[in-house]
Design an enzyme around this catalytic site. Structure first.
Site, PDB file in Angstrom:
ATOM      1  N   GLY A   1      -7.759  46.659  -4.400  1.00 16.80           N
ATOM      2  CA  GLY A   1      -8.946  45.902  -4.817  1.00 16.80           C
ATOM      3  C   GLY A   1     -10.063  46.071  -3.815  1.00 16.80           C
TER       4      GLY A   1
ATOM      5  N   GLY B   1     -15.680  42.372  -3.053  1.00 16.84           N
ATOM      6  CA  GLY B   1     -15.061  41.129  -2.561  1.00 16.84           C
ATOM      7  C   GLY B   1     -14.247  41.267  -1.279  1.00 16.84           C
TER       8      GLY B   1
ATOM      9  N   TYR C   1      -3.819  31.560 -14.381  1.00 12.28           N
ATOM     10  CA  TYR C   1      -4.141  32.139 -13.066  1.00 12.28           C
ATOM     11  C   TYR C   1      -3.259  31.497 -11.990  1.00 12.28           C
ATOM     12  CZ  TYR C   1      -6.756  33.208  -8.817  1.00 12.28           C
ATOM     13  OH  TYR C   1      -7.094  33.627  -7.552  1.00 12.28           O
TER      14      TYR C   1
ATOM     15  N   LYS D   1      -0.351  33.124  -9.316  1.00 10.02           N
ATOM     16  CA  LYS D   1      -0.342  32.970  -7.858  1.00 10.02           C
ATOM     17  C   LYS D   1       0.911  32.208  -7.391  1.00 10.02           C
ATOM     18  CE  LYS D   1      -4.163  35.216  -6.954  1.00 10.02           C
ATOM     19  NZ  LYS D   1      -4.127  36.513  -6.267  1.00 10.02           N
TER      20      LYS D   1
HETATM   21  N1  LIG Z   1     -13.020  34.648  -4.942  1.00  8.22           N
HETATM   22  C1  LIG Z   1     -12.257  33.575  -4.831  1.00  8.22           C
HETATM   23  O1  LIG Z   1     -12.767  32.429  -4.808  1.00  8.22           O
HETATM   24  C2  LIG Z   1     -10.763  33.716  -4.708  1.00  8.22           C
HETATM   25  C3  LIG Z   1     -10.032  32.557  -4.389  1.00  8.22           C
HETATM   26  C4  LIG Z   1      -8.657  32.647  -4.255  1.00  8.22           C
HETATM   27  C5  LIG Z   1      -8.020  33.859  -4.413  1.00  8.22           C
HETATM   28  N2  LIG Z   1      -8.734  34.979  -4.734  1.00  8.22           N
HETATM   29  C6  LIG Z   1      -7.997  36.247  -4.887  1.00  8.22           C
HETATM   30  O2  LIG Z   1      -8.532  37.218  -4.029  1.00  8.22           O
HETATM   31  C7  LIG Z   1      -8.267  38.522  -4.547  1.00  8.22           C
HETATM   32  C8  LIG Z   1      -9.546  39.344  -4.500  1.00  8.22           C
HETATM   33  O3  LIG Z   1     -10.518  38.740  -5.298  1.00  8.22           O
HETATM   34  P1  LIG Z   1     -12.070  38.779  -4.960  1.00  8.22           P
HETATM   35  O4  LIG Z   1     -12.532  37.383  -4.903  1.00  8.22           O
HETATM   36  O5  LIG Z   1     -12.375  39.687  -3.858  1.00  8.22           O
HETATM   37  O6  LIG Z   1     -12.602  39.342  -6.373  1.00  8.22           O
HETATM   38  P2  LIG Z   1     -13.402  40.671  -6.790  1.00  8.22           P
HETATM   39  O7  LIG Z   1     -14.640  40.814  -5.981  1.00  8.22           O
HETATM   40  O8  LIG Z   1     -13.521  40.588  -8.269  1.00  8.22           O
HETATM   41  O9  LIG Z   1     -12.405  41.866  -6.389  1.00  8.22           O
HETATM   42  C9  LIG Z   1     -11.269  42.184  -7.137  1.00  8.22           C
HETATM   43  C10 LIG Z   1     -10.862  43.602  -6.794  1.00  8.22           C
HETATM   44  O10 LIG Z   1      -9.636  43.882  -7.478  1.00  8.22           O
HETATM   45  C11 LIG Z   1      -9.779  45.153  -8.109  1.00  8.22           C
HETATM   46  N3  LIG Z   1      -8.900  45.205  -9.279  1.00  8.22           N
HETATM   47  C12 LIG Z   1      -8.838  44.337 -10.319  1.00  8.22           C
HETATM   48  N4  LIG Z   1      -7.911  44.729 -11.197  1.00  8.22           N
HETATM   49  C13 LIG Z   1      -7.376  45.880 -10.699  1.00  8.22           C
HETATM   50  C14 LIG Z   1      -6.380  46.776 -11.159  1.00  8.22           C
HETATM   51  N5  LIG Z   1      -5.733  46.573 -12.317  1.00  8.22           N
HETATM   52  N6  LIG Z   1      -6.075  47.845 -10.394  1.00  8.22           N
HETATM   53  C15 LIG Z   1      -6.722  48.085  -9.229  1.00  8.22           C
HETATM   54  N7  LIG Z   1      -7.682  47.273  -8.753  1.00  8.22           N
HETATM   55  C16 LIG Z   1      -8.001  46.190  -9.486  1.00  8.22           C
HETATM   56  C17 LIG Z   1     -11.262  45.259  -8.445  1.00  8.22           C
HETATM   57  O11 LIG Z   1     -11.676  46.611  -8.508  1.00  8.22           O
HETATM   58  P3  LIG Z   1     -11.872  47.488  -9.849  1.00  8.22           P
HETATM   59  O12 LIG Z   1     -12.383  46.563 -10.912  1.00  8.22           O
HETATM   60  O13 LIG Z   1     -12.827  48.538  -9.391  1.00  8.22           O
HETATM   61  O14 LIG Z   1     -10.515  48.038 -10.139  1.00  8.22           O
HETATM   62  C18 LIG Z   1     -11.872  44.635  -7.195  1.00  8.22           C
HETATM   63  O15 LIG Z   1     -11.987  45.605  -6.176  1.00  8.22           O
HETATM   64  C19 LIG Z   1      -7.689  38.310  -5.938  1.00  8.22           C
HETATM   65  O16 LIG Z   1      -6.279  38.448  -5.875  1.00  8.22           O
HETATM   66  C20 LIG Z   1      -8.069  36.862  -6.265  1.00  8.22           C
HETATM   67  O17 LIG Z   1      -7.161  36.274  -7.155  1.00  8.22           O
HETATM   68  C21 LIG Z   1     -10.099  34.930  -4.889  1.00  8.22           C
END
Ligand SMILES: NC(=O)c1ccc[n+]([C@@H]2O[C@H](COP(=O)([O-])OP(=O)(O)OC[C@H]3O[C@@H](n4cnc5c(N)ncnc54)[C@H](OP(=O)(O)O)[C@@H]3O)[C@@H](O)[C@H]2O)c1
Length: 271
Positions: free
Chosen positions: A9, A13, A142, A146
């Site tokens: 990912g 982010g 979701y 997790k």
């Molecule tokens: N933001 C929050 O508030 C928050 C809070 C708690 C936990 N999280 C967790 O943190 C993690 C990262 O999230 P983020 O906030 O950084 O969100 P984000 O900016 O949407 O980043 C998500 C990343 O995952 C990649 N991705 C999604 N599906 C994929 C797949 N099938 N194969 C390969 N890559 C994939 C996306 O890239 P592509 O679309 O280019 O593949 C992107 O690089 C996630 O696990 C999320 O659940 C986020």
């Protein structure tokens, strides 16, 4: 620094921010995502793969091993969120959520473990969520993905003790990343017939507002890079606001009914 980190990912982010910080710290960084972000520092090598596709994951891992001969750190981070009532969630959306956030992590772990086992003291970081230790309304599927990551990580940590491979769980609170814009609304939103439509809209506003006012992803990346440099890290870390850390504490000590009441009220749900 002679360490090789593989981060999923990486296009936006946490993944992007973490890869950039680790690269500055001297790690040799490889990243996996489906899309390439042109803004990513040129020191980071991007491998196009989908974590739900075992073949593409294995090809990406083989590429890293062919170039470096080792992987020291896997950061399982690729994920997305679906949102909506449990009742209205479609089976296809539930599968997508679990395939990406849970099975995707296992696909990566299974692909890298034979390589990690060769090193002395490798680390797997699984990005969970505060929603992985408390069910959040209209994010039930979701949260389930997790919770699955949390349970699997606890078991994996014990299984990997003999191989000196560390498993660290990170629980972010609210952060402002592409996660908010990429969220898939399932079922009830827009479906006039759903009994949840009005409440979902109200709760979604709170969810999105919390995220938009959340920390930038660099905050988590800096903390994670410090954790990775710690000699004897903890099993898990909540990286969140004071209020969210307090909620984690309350979840542990309050009777369930009272805790649900407090969380419901935050998400604008009245009895
Ligand atoms: N933001 C929050 O508030 C928050 C809070 C708690 C936990 N999280 C967790 O943190 C993690 C990262 O999230 P983020 O906030 O950084 O969100 P984000 O900016 O949407 O980043 C998500 C990343 O995952 C990649 N991705 C999604 N599906 C994929 C797949 N099938 N194969 C390969 N890559 C994939 C996306 O890239 P592509 O679309 O280019 O593949 C992107 O690089 C996630 O696990 C999320 O659940 C986020």
């Amino acid at each position: 620094m002679d360490k090789v980190a593989l981060i999923t990912g990486i296009s936006t982010g946490f993944g992007k921010a973490t890869s950039e910080i680790l690269s500055v710290k001297g790690y040799r960084v490889y990243g996996i995502s489906r899309n390439q972000n042109e803004d990513l520092a040129s020191t980071i090598k991007v491998l196009k793969a989908d974590v739900t596709d075992v073949d593409s994951v294995r090809k990406a891992v083989d590429t890293v091993v062919a170039k470096e001969g080792r992987i020291d750190i896997l950061v399982n981070n690729a994920g997305m969120g679906i949102s909506g009532s449990v009742e209205d969630s479609s089976t296809a959306d539930i599968r997508l959520q679990m395939e990406t956030n849970f099975i995707g992590y296992i696909n990566m772990i299974q692909a890298v473990l034979p390589v990690l086992r060769r090193n002395n003291g490798a680390t797997i970081v699984n990005i969970s969520s505060i929603g992985g230790i408390m069910g959040l309304p209209y994010q039930g599927i979701y949260s389930a993905s997790k919770y699955a990551v949390e349970g699997m990580s606890d078991a994996l940590r014990m299984e990997l003790r003999p191989f000196k491979i560390n498993v660290i769980v990170i629980r972010p609170g609210d952060f402002f990343t592409n996660f908010t814009a990429s969220r898939k609304k399932t079922g009830s939103e827009g479906a006039a017939s759903s009994v949840y439509t009005n409440q979902f809209s109200k709760t979604l506003r709170v969810i999105e507002n919390d995220e938009k006012n959340g920390f930038p992803p660099e905050f988590l990346a800096r903390k994670l890079s410090k954790i990775l440099a710690t000699k004897n890290p903890c099993q898990s870390y909540s990286i969140a606001s004071v209020e969210q850390k307090f909620a984690v504490l309350l979840k542990r000590i309050l009777p369930g009914k009272l805790f649900s009441k407090i969380i419901s009220s935050h998400y604008a749900i009245k009895p």
